[in-house]
Design a protein around this motif. Structure first.
Motif, PDB file in Angstrom:
ATOM      1  N   TRP A   9      59.718  -5.351 -16.609  1.00  0.00           N
ATOM      2  CA  TRP A   9      59.412  -4.186 -15.653  1.00  0.00           C
ATOM      3  C   TRP A   9      60.869  -4.074 -15.275  1.00  0.00           C
ATOM      4  O   TRP A   9      61.407  -2.872 -15.125  1.00  0.00           O
ATOM      5  CB  TRP A   9      58.425  -4.541 -14.587  1.00  0.00           C
ATOM      6  N   LEU A  10      61.569  -4.915 -14.900  1.00  0.00           N
ATOM      7  CA  LEU A  10      62.986  -4.632 -14.461  1.00  0.00           C
ATOM      8  C   LEU A  10      63.783  -4.326 -15.255  1.00  0.00           C
ATOM      9  O   LEU A  10      64.969  -3.573 -14.933  1.00  0.00           O
ATOM     10  CB  LEU A  10      63.455  -6.325 -13.822  1.00  0.00           C
ATOM     11  N   ARG A  11      63.752  -4.877 -16.450  1.00  0.00           N
ATOM     12  CA  ARG A  11      64.439  -4.129 -17.698  1.00  0.00           C
ATOM     13  C   ARG A  11      64.093  -2.369 -17.679  1.00  0.00           C
ATOM     14  O   ARG A  11      64.998  -1.790 -18.124  1.00  0.00           O
ATOM     15  CB  ARG A  11      64.304  -4.666 -19.032  1.00  0.00           C
ATOM     16  N   LEU A  12      63.025  -2.107 -17.508  1.00  0.00           N
ATOM     17  CA  LEU A  12      62.516  -0.635 -17.341  1.00  0.00           C
ATOM     18  C   LEU A  12      63.067   0.158 -16.391  1.00  0.00           C
ATOM     19  O   LEU A  12      63.449   1.255 -16.246  1.00  0.00           O
ATOM     20  CB  LEU A  12      60.965  -0.605 -17.895  1.00  0.00           C
ATOM     21  N   HIS A  13      62.850  -0.582 -14.997  1.00  0.00           N
ATOM     22  CA  HIS A  13      62.753   0.084 -13.954  1.00  0.00           C
ATOM     23  C   HIS A  13      63.796  -0.409 -12.773  1.00  0.00           C
ATOM     24  O   HIS A  13      63.899   0.012 -11.921  1.00  0.00           O
ATOM     25  CB  HIS A  13      61.427   0.205 -13.109  1.00  0.00           C
TER      26      HIS A  13
END
Length: 207
Positions: A9-13
C-alpha cells in the motif's frame, strides 16, 4: 479496499510514490546550497552568492541546506497535497484497525483453510469466536480464490472435503455451517494438531 499489505500500500500511495517526500519537495521548492571542490584552487568552495537572498532550510536527515525559491502558491500546493496524504493515511489506519482486520490482520493468501479450535471457551465466548470467523468470511475471504473450514472437535469436522472456490453462495453456506456447530468441551491437543495437518494437506493451500 483491496486486501494488500501495508508495505505494498505504501509503495502505491506513500509519500515517495506521490513525489511528496521531504527531499522530493525540497528539490521542487528550491536548490541545494552546495560546497564543491575547485581543482584550480585545491579546496572546497561554498556557493555564497545565495547567502541572505533566500530563506534557507537545513534538513535534519542529512544536514544539507536548501535555498528556498518557490512562490507562496507552490508552497500552498504542497501543503494541500500533504493534507490529503494525511487523510489517506488516517483512512488506511482506521480500515486496518476495524472489523475482521483488527483480529486477523489483512489476509494475503489466495487460498486459506481456517481451523476452529475454541479450546475451553464458554458458550458465550464460543459465539464471539463464531462472530469473528463469520466477519472475516464476509469481509475478507469473499475477496480471495478458495477457502475451507475445519472444526477441531473430538471428531474433526470439515465444511467441505477440500478448499472450495469463493462465491457469495459458498461464503453464505460456510457461515450457516459455522452457526450450526454445537459447542463442545475442549478437544485434546492432538486434535488441534490433526486439524492443522488436515488443513496443510490441501494441495491448494500454500501456508
Amino acid at each position: 479496499q483491496p486486501l494488500v499489505s501495508s508495505s505494498k500500500w505504501l509503495r502505491l500511495h506513500g509519500l515517495k510514490s506521490s513525489d511528496l517526500s521531504l527531499s522530493q519537495i525540497l528539490s521542487q521548492v528550491g536548490f541545494q546550497h552546495k560546497k564543491d571542490y575547485v581543482t584550480t584552487l585545491g579546496k572546497s568552495v561554498a556557493s555564497r552568492y545565495a547567502d541572505g537572498l533566500f530563506p534557507q532550510y537545513k534538513s535534519a536527515q542529512d544536514g544539507s541546506v536548501y535555498n528556498l525559491t518557490a512562490k507562496k502558491e507552490l508552497i500552498l500546493h504542497f501543503v494541500d497535497c500533504l493534507m490529503r496524504a494525511i487523510e489517506l493515511y488516517k483512512k488506511r489506519m482506521e480500515w486496518l484497525t476495524s472489523g475482521s482486520r483488527q483480529i486477523f490482520g489483512v489476509i494475503q493468501e489466495r487460498c486459506i483453510v481456517i481451523v476452529l479450535d475454541c479450546g475451553t471457551a464458554a458458550p458465550s465466548e464460543f459465539d464471539l469466536c463464531r462472530d469473528a470467523i463469520a466477519m472475516v468470511l464476509v469481509e475478507q475471504v469473499i475477496q480471495i480464490a478458495k477457502f475451507n473450514l475445519i472444526w477441531a472437535a473430538q471428531d474433526l469436522m470439515k465444511w467441505q472435503q477440500k478448499s472450495t472456490p469463493v462465491s457469495e453462495h459458498t461464503v453464505k453456506s460456510a457461515v450457516t455451517w459455522l452457526w450450526k456447530l454445537d459447542h463442545m468441551t475442549a478437544a485434546s491437543h492432538t486434535k488441534s494438531v490433526e486439524a492443522l495437518l488436515e488443513a496443510m494437506s490441501d494441495e491448494a493451500v500454500s501456508s
